[in-house]
Motif scaffolding. Structure first.
Motif, short mmCIF file in Angstrom:
data_model
loop_
_atom_site.label_atom_id
_atom_site.label_comp_id
_atom_site.label_asym_id
_atom_site.label_seq_id
_atom_site.Cartn_x
_atom_site.Cartn_y
_atom_site.Cartn_z
N SER A 122 0.92 4.11 -2.92
CA SER A 122 0.72 5.53 -2.61
C SER A 122 1.85 6.37 -3.18
O SER A 122 1.61 7.42 -3.79
CB SER A 122 0.63 5.71 -1.09
OG SER A 122 0.52 7.09 -0.77
N ASN A 123 3.09 5.91 -3.00
CA ASN A 123 4.23 6.68 -3.51
C ASN A 123 4.22 6.77 -5.04
O ASN A 123 4.47 7.83 -5.63
CB ASN A 123 5.54 6.06 -3.03
CG ASN A 123 5.72 6.19 -1.52
OD1 ASN A 123 5.17 7.11 -0.91
ND2 ASN A 123 6.46 5.27 -0.93
N ALA A 140 0.83 -1.21 0.00
CA ALA A 140 0.00 0.00 0.00
C ALA A 140 0.86 1.25 0.00
O ALA A 140 0.55 2.25 -0.67
CB ALA A 140 -0.93 -0.02 1.21
#
Length: 293
Positions: free
Chosen positions: A270-271, A266
């Motif tokens: 996100s990055n 996750a």
């Protein structure tokens, strides 16, 4: 209202009448030149009177018809037909002759401010190509058929413009003034033909030449369009970024490069989404420790 209908008029060849006029003038000239009080008989007087009456009767009856023109013939207010035969024509001088052009006319309307289907004020203008199809209706059924056309063009613009929104603001807006030019032009032509048939006029072509929001709301609508463009671009970026992230994770797992648990997966998602979707250049942070530090 009684509708007039064009019919053919009975007129005569003007060149034949011109020949009779020449004969009548020649008879008058001969009777004057050869007149002698001592020797001239009643023949000279008869030729002078008959030739003069014939010349005065024939001369006012000439008229010329150009190509794509017609003359509406009347007798003491009664319609006697329309003559469309080109060339020199002749008719009895006590019959009225009204010239009517049946050529195509091109009209560019003035800009009209109307409210579209959603009540937004817009400016609209059109170009119309029209012609007279029935000369009797054009002359007798309306007072001034050219002014009638101009007024009906504005009325038709208001009617058609009020049926549709300027632009699509929802999925229900299938037909818009800006995006459905062919449909709007066809509706405008049909509306004009329906309105102008009482004057015997046919519209061959009609189309919008100007379409814009009114100045008082143009700025607000421009910002709305810009916002829609930004949203559409963002949506496309997000779809592409999701596809790229999925491809990267699948590739990492398939090649056994690194095994990530759900939490680290996750974080990586996100990055990657920030890097791919962000509208500014990202500043990378170099991790000198372990992956879980």
């Amino acid at each position: 209202m009684n509708t007039s209908k064009e019919s053919s008029a009975s007129t005569f060849n003007g060149y034949a009448a011109l020949g009779l006029l020449v004969v009548a003038v020649a008879a008058v000239f001969w009777s004057i030149v050869s007149f002698d009080a001592a020797t001239s008989g009643p023949v000279h007087g008869f030729a002078l009177i008959l030739g003069g009456i014939a010349a005065l009767l024939i001369l006012p009856g000439f008229f010329m018809i150009q190509p794509n023109q017609g003359r509406v013939i009347t007798l003491f207010g009664a319609y006697r037909g329309t003559d469309r035969t080109t060339g020199l024509r002749w008719i009895w001088p006590w019959m009225g002759r009204t010239k009517v052009s049946v050529r195509a006319n091109n009209v560019h309307s003035e800009r009209v401010k109307i409210n579209d289907l959603r009540g937004n004020p817009v400016e609209i203008a059109c170009n119309v190509v029209w012609r007279v199809a029935d000369t009797a209706q054009a002359v007798f059924d309306v007072d001034d058929y050219r002014e009638f056309v101009n007024i009906q063009i504005e009325a038709a613009l208001r009617t058609v413009g009020a049926r549709h929104p300027y632009d699509d603001m929802s999925e229900e807006d299938e037909t818009t003034l800006r995006g459905s030019a062919d449909v709007i032009n066809a509706e405008l032509q049909a509306e004009l033909n329906d309105r102008l048939k009482v004057a015997g006029i046919v519209v061959d072509e009609a189309g919008l030449t100007h379409l814009a929001y009114a100045p008082e709301i143009a700025g607000a609508m421009l910002r709305r369009q810009q916002a829609e463009a930004v949203i559409a671009a963002r949506a496309k970026l997000v779809l592409g970024a999701v596809s790229m992230v999925q491809m990267a994770l699948d590739k990492l797992s398939a090649d056994g490069i690194v095994n990530l648990d759900d939490e680290r997966r996750a974080a990586m998602v996100s990055n990657l989404m920030v890097v791919l979707v962000g509208d500014r250049d990202t500043q990378p942070v170099v991790n000198t420790g372990t992956l879980y530090q």
